[in-house]
Scaffold this active site. Sequence first.
Site, PDB file in Angstrom:
ATOM      1  N   CYS A  15      -4.489  -0.039  -4.591  1.00  0.00           N
ATOM      2  CA  CYS A  15      -5.954   0.708  -4.588  1.00  0.00           C
ATOM      3  C   CYS A  15      -6.675   0.121  -4.139  1.00  0.00           C
ATOM      4  CB  CYS A  15      -5.652   0.990  -6.285  1.00  0.00           C
ATOM      5  SG  CYS A  15      -4.748   2.112  -7.776  1.00  0.00           S
ATOM      6  N   GLY A  45      -6.003   4.533  -1.284  1.00  0.00           N
ATOM      7  CA  GLY A  45      -5.514   5.528  -2.528  1.00  0.00           C
ATOM      8  C   GLY A  45      -6.006   6.445  -1.942  1.00  0.00           C
ATOM      9  N   ASN A 119      -6.650  -2.532  -9.577  1.00  0.00           N
ATOM     10  CA  ASN A 119      -5.617  -2.808  -8.153  1.00  0.00           C
ATOM     11  C   ASN A 119      -4.346  -3.624  -8.740  1.00  0.00           C
ATOM     12  OD1 ASN A 119      -5.640  -3.810  -4.992  1.00  0.00           O
ATOM     13  ND2 ASN A 119      -4.034  -2.125  -5.582  1.00  0.00           N
ATOM     14  N   GLY A 120      -2.975  -3.089  -8.476  1.00  0.00           N
ATOM     15  CA  GLY A 120      -1.825  -3.025  -8.654  1.00  0.00           C
ATOM     16  C   GLY A 120      -0.837  -2.855  -9.560  1.00  0.00           C
ATOM     17  N   TYR A 272       0.390  -3.743   6.878  1.00  0.00           N
ATOM     18  CA  TYR A 272       0.215  -2.328   7.324  1.00  0.00           C
ATOM     19  C   TYR A 272      -1.040  -2.228   5.859  1.00  0.00           C
ATOM     20  CZ  TYR A 272       1.244   2.790   6.011  1.00  0.00           C
ATOM     21  OH  TYR A 272       1.039   3.991   6.445  1.00  0.00           O
TER      22      TYR A 272
END
Length: 493
Positions: A15, A45, A119-120, A272
């Site tokens: 995210c 996201g 985020n996570g 990535y």
Amino acid sequence: MRALEDDFDRPKEECGVVGFWTHPEMKAEVARMAFFSLYALQHRGQESAGMAVSDGNLVTMHKGMGLVSQVFDETAMTNLKGHFGIGHNRYSTTGDSHVRNAQPYHVSTLHGPLSVAHNGNVTNAAALRKALMERGVGLMSTSDTEVITQYLAAPVPFKDRTAPRWEQRLAQLLDVAEGAYSLVVMTRDCLYAMRDPLGMRPLCLGRLKNRDGKVMGWMVASESSALLTLGAKHLREVGPGEIIRIDKNGITTVKPPVAEKSTAMCIFEHVYFARPDSKIEGQTVQVVRQRMGTQLAKEAPAEADVVFGVPDSSLPSAMAYAEATGLPQTEGLIKNRYIGRTFIEPTQEMRENKVRLKFNALRENLEGKRVVMIDDSIVRGTTMYQLVRLVREAGKAKEVHVRIASPPINNPCYMGVDLASREHLMAAQMDVDAMCKAIGADSLAFLSPEGLHKAVRGDEPKPCGHCDACFTGNYPVDVSFFEESDAKRQFEL
Ligand code: SF4
């Protein structure tokens, strides 16, 4: 509803979060700034987006399913008024793909509004969820962000209930929440930013100035590329386990970071996820990916005529691989950058070779040649099989040698990245020779885990540690709960 992109065999991003605090007298258009910074983080996201903005009295919020450009229009932007706010792009890792799981989360508390974006993946969210429910807290969604929000709103009671004590609440959350989380939290009068003690997900801090050079305020974002988009100065990263407060007094470190050597930043950010123009751990991701290509050339050279990368994330590695091996670099595949987000179902025939919807092979550059095709990773192997076929059949390449700028992915991620379950990970099911045969390549080789770490650390060893569990199985947190669930699921299958 699935987007076509979901059918491609790529790791799914986590995210993206952003947070802003500006001086009210500067009259900054925080909602628009949040919009463009979320736009810059769209790659993290694409399932839902949202923001909450406050003027200190009233919080306005807008969120929905889809891309940033689909969720926000002029009407929504006009209604989002205030001088501070938070925003979020979501790809679901915990919780269903449903608008009720879209972020930010917002609740009213005894001490004013509380909005949270995250985020996570909190790996012990199930235990925290149970603890909250035992205290009588009702939960409306399946997202771990709601668990975080309610944990902050209803902490284990403090002696003094009259003061909000947000900082103690956040510190308490740091003590109990395990796994990966970079948080932006908005209260009545300030913005907090915090990273989990392992520092698994990135979060950076920047300063905003207006055209006259006056400081307007500050922003935090998952990646520094979002700061660059707004012309903000990248000050530093929020440290692992650090809590910072931003308000009219500027930036205050409420809780200092933990020692960097005990951290476990996700190494896949370098491979990535992150944009190549972002800085992570003080290094530009493009440069780190180039070092991966150089290292890959040392470890796995190939007898070939040309080198090309699968667009986009492997292009820096392909460039460096070509330079290190002395082979000419070419463009082998042209990518349609927009097809992935369509929700229109292709025909069954198209779906069976969906790589053709996204890539065209450049026959003029490949015909009759022994080619090295560089990619960043192989997850299930289905896309790579189709790419090799495309390069052979449409590109008319004589030989296809596949080189991967990261090690084989043998293990699932439980810290917020959707790779695939173990039974679907190609490298967990077969050795490299069998993989080579399965994808139809003439040869296949991967970067070693040691080579990846070397490339990420560069010439000057960094004190920080990295998570590489998807390559090595060395998880930095307890994942037994997930592994037991996986084993049960496999047995049921
Ligand atoms: Fe990143 Fe892999 Fe660790 Fe997940 S397991 S946090 S993807 S390095």
